[in-house]
Design a protein around this motif. Structure first.
Motif, PDB file in Angstrom:
ATOM      1  N   ALA A  87      10.993-107.579  20.775  1.00 18.23           N
ATOM      2  CA  ALA A  87      11.497-108.433  19.696  1.00 18.23           C
ATOM      3  C   ALA A  87      12.713-107.821  19.003  1.00 18.23           C
ATOM      4  N   GLN A  88      12.916-108.168  17.742  1.00 17.40           N
ATOM      5  CA  GLN A  88      14.185-107.880  17.086  1.00 17.40           C
ATOM      6  C   GLN A  88      14.066-106.751  16.056  1.00 17.40           C
ATOM      7  N   ALA A  89      15.064-105.871  16.058  1.00 19.64           N
ATOM      8  CA  ALA A  89      15.063-104.737  15.120  1.00 19.64           C
ATOM      9  C   ALA A  89      15.140-105.205  13.679  1.00 19.64           C
ATOM     10  N   GLY A  90      16.019-106.176  13.391  1.00 23.46           N
ATOM     11  CA  GLY A  90      16.202-106.625  12.026  1.00 23.46           C
ATOM     12  C   GLY A  90      14.934-107.174  11.409  1.00 23.46           C
ATOM     13  N   ASN A  91      14.148-107.903  12.190  1.00 24.13           N
ATOM     14  CA  ASN A  91      12.905-108.462  11.661  1.00 24.13           C
ATOM     15  C   ASN A  91      11.945-107.366  11.210  1.00 24.13           C
ATOM     16  N   ARG A  92      11.880-106.275  11.963  1.00 21.98           N
ATOM     17  CA  ARG A  92      11.003-105.165  11.584  1.00 21.98           C
ATOM     18  C   ARG A  92      11.424-104.591  10.232  1.00 21.98           C
ATOM     19  N   TYR A  93      12.726-104.418  10.084  1.00 20.38           N
ATOM     20  CA  TYR A  93      13.228-103.826   8.840  1.00 20.38           C
ATOM     21  C   TYR A  93      13.037-104.765   7.657  1.00 20.38           C
ATOM     22  N   PHE A  94      13.462-106.005   7.792  1.00 18.44           N
ATOM     23  CA  PHE A  94      13.424-106.916   6.653  1.00 18.44           C
ATOM     24  C   PHE A  94      12.000-107.337   6.296  1.00 18.44           C
ATOM     25  N   GLU A  95      11.137-107.442   7.286  1.00 12.35           N
ATOM     26  CA  GLU A  95       9.758-107.838   6.996  1.00 12.35           C
ATOM     27  C   GLU A  95       8.873-106.659   6.601  1.00 12.35           C
ATOM     28  N   ASN A  96       9.024-105.536   7.315  1.00 15.20           N
ATOM     29  CA  ASN A  96       8.080-104.426   7.150  1.00 15.20           C
ATOM     30  C   ASN A  96       8.664-103.208   6.449  1.00 15.20           C
ATOM     31  N   GLY A  97       9.984-103.185   6.264  1.00 15.26           N
ATOM     32  CA  GLY A  97      10.609-102.068   5.578  1.00 15.26           C
ATOM     33  C   GLY A  97      10.882-100.863   6.444  1.00 15.26           C
ATOM     34  N   SER A  98      10.589-100.955   7.748  1.00 17.46           N
ATOM     35  CA  SER A  98      10.805 -99.834   8.666  1.00 17.46           C
ATOM     36  C   SER A  98      11.027-100.358  10.072  1.00 17.46           C
ATOM     37  N   PHE A  99      11.945 -99.706  10.785  1.00 15.90           N
ATOM     38  CA  PHE A  99      12.200-100.072  12.178  1.00 15.90           C
ATOM     39  C   PHE A  99      11.126 -99.538  13.109  1.00 15.90           C
ATOM     40  N   ALA A 100      10.331 -98.597  12.639  1.00 23.11           N
ATOM     41  CA  ALA A 100       9.308 -97.969  13.483  1.00 23.11           C
ATOM     42  C   ALA A 100       8.024 -98.777  13.546  1.00 23.11           C
ATOM     43  N   THR A 101       7.964 -99.904  12.838  1.00 22.58           N
ATOM     44  CA  THR A 101       6.781-100.754  12.862  1.00 22.58           C
ATOM     45  C   THR A 101       6.778-101.618  14.114  1.00 22.58           C
ATOM     46  N   THR A 102       5.723-102.385  14.273  1.00 24.53           N
ATOM     47  CA  THR A 102       5.610-103.200  15.478  1.00 24.53           C
ATOM     48  C   THR A 102       5.659-104.694  15.147  1.00 24.53           C
ATOM     49  N   GLU A 103       4.522-105.306  14.972  1.00 23.45           N
ATOM     50  CA  GLU A 103       4.441-106.756  14.903  1.00 23.45           C
ATOM     51  C   GLU A 103       5.104-107.321  13.645  1.00 23.45           C
ATOM     52  N   THR A 104       5.774-108.454  13.808  1.00 29.96           N
ATOM     53  CA  THR A 104       6.435-109.160  12.707  1.00 29.96           C
ATOM     54  C   THR A 104       6.086-110.645  12.783  1.00 29.96           C
TER      55      THR A 104
END
Length: 377
Positions: A336-353
């Protein structure tokens, strides 16, 4: 090791996104752009620097896609936009570059159509379906833009310019796939893309659409497709169909062969971010500005050589490793997309969005459920 992993996961750059102006003549409720009311413009000098970088990225087996996107490219004005195209002409003449423009179409006129045709620019139009579903696309005075978008599309059709449409699907549209698709198909596009609304950029409202709603939506999209054979291509369904064909024919290596696209995005001032266009213009206390460099002082190729040193890139690769190890949808999704991880979860190291759940997972599950019911019948 991180540099090897980066180049294993990320293949050749196939797409460059260029921001000709920050200004947009619309003020869509869900827009992610932070500076859309400011008139900052890309100069021909920056465009020339991008073209010099593009020369190093061109592949012999596929044209490099130059996507003019965000704010509204036509808000720059025809003369200035034409000047930005000129540094790429030698590559376009040789078939090494293909231009794309994502537009709201409200400013399309005969002169713009002549330029689009002359430079063979492929056009994507942003419209969310019928007027009621398009109500959040408004101008700076809050007036609905639907009629102006349709007029622009009509002008494209009069000039024989092929175009695609991309719709943002919100809480109303998710319940009306047939009405949405009927309207979009009647406009005459060659391709329809469906983006379930996302939380990104300055749009900090979390999507209220549930996984069940998304599954019903995608099932409705599949039902519509069955009932409209020969209609426009549906981007998401075609992508899934390509994956299933390769899986069934034992060619899944082809699906992964090219790797993820690092998607370098060049802002009006030449600053470059990687992985997600939505990161352009965003500053963060933890990550800083997300900049990989500036194209006026450094080539994009050299930025990519050192991309693994950027904190957000390293974290995104960590997130990809977790996805690969944990997620049953990995082979199709590929992270999936890097930006979604950051904007939704606050970190790029997370997984599901939400993007994963509503656009990738729900799509696959809807197909599985639909096929299972058909086989049972």
């Amino acid at each position: 090791m991180e540099d090897l992993e980066f180049h294993r996961r990320f293949g050749k750059t196939r797409t460059l996104i260029l921001q000709p102006t920050t200004l947009c003549n619309l003020d869509c409720v869900y827009c992610y752009l932070p500076h859309r009311r400011l008139s900052n413009e890309m100069s021909p000098k920056v465009a020339q620097a991008v073209a010099e970088s593009a020369a190093e990225l061109i592949s012999p087996d596929h044209p490099l896609e130059i996507v003019w996107h965000g704010g509204e490219p036509m808000a720059l004005g025809l003369r200035k936009f034409h000047a930005l195209l000129m540094p790429f002409e030698q590559f376009r003449d040789m078939g090494q570059v293909q231009h794309y423009m994502q537009t709201n179409a409200t400013l399309v006129d005969d002169e713009w159509c002549d330029l689009l045709a002359r430079h063979q620019i492929r056009v994507g139009v942003s419209i969310d379906g019928p007027a009621a579903l398009n109500a959040r696309r408004v101008d700076l005075r809050g007036r609905p833009a639907f009629d102006r978008i349709v007029r622009g599309i009509d002008r494209l059709r009069e000039h024989g310019i092929r175009f695609s449409v991309i719709a943002v699907v919100g809480t109303e549209g998710i319940e009306q796939p047939e009405s949405l698709l009927d309207t979009l198909a009647d406009l005459g596009p060659n391709t329809i893309g469906l983006n379930v609304e996302e939380m990104e950029g300055v749009n900090d409202r979390r999507c209220e659409i549930t996984r069940d709603q998304a599954e019903r939506f995608w099932k409705g999209v599949m039902d519509w497709r069955r009932a409209h054979r020969g209609g426009p291509e549906l981007r998401e369904l075609d992508r899934l169909a390509d994956y299933l064909y390769l899986a069934r024919s034992g060619q899944l290596d082809e699906w992964c062969r090219y790797g993820l696209d690092p998607i370098p995005t060049v802002s009006v001032d030449g600053n470059v971010v990687l992985l997600s266009p939505e990161l352009a213009g965003i500053d963060d206390n933890t990550y800083g500005s997300f900049l990989a460099g500036n194209v006026c002082s450094q080539t994009i190729s050299s930025m990519l050589v050192h991309a693994h040193r950027l904190r957000y890139v390293r974290e995104f690769m960590a997130g990809l490793r977790r996805c690969e190890a944990e997620c049953e949808f990995w082979k199709f999704c590929q992270g999936a997309q890097a930006g979604n991880r950051y904007f939704e979860n606050g970190s790029f190291a997370t997984t599901e969005t939400d993007y994963c759940r509503l656009t990738r997972q729900a799509l696959v599950t809807a197909l599985y459920t639909s096929t299972k019911k058909e086989n049972a019948a």
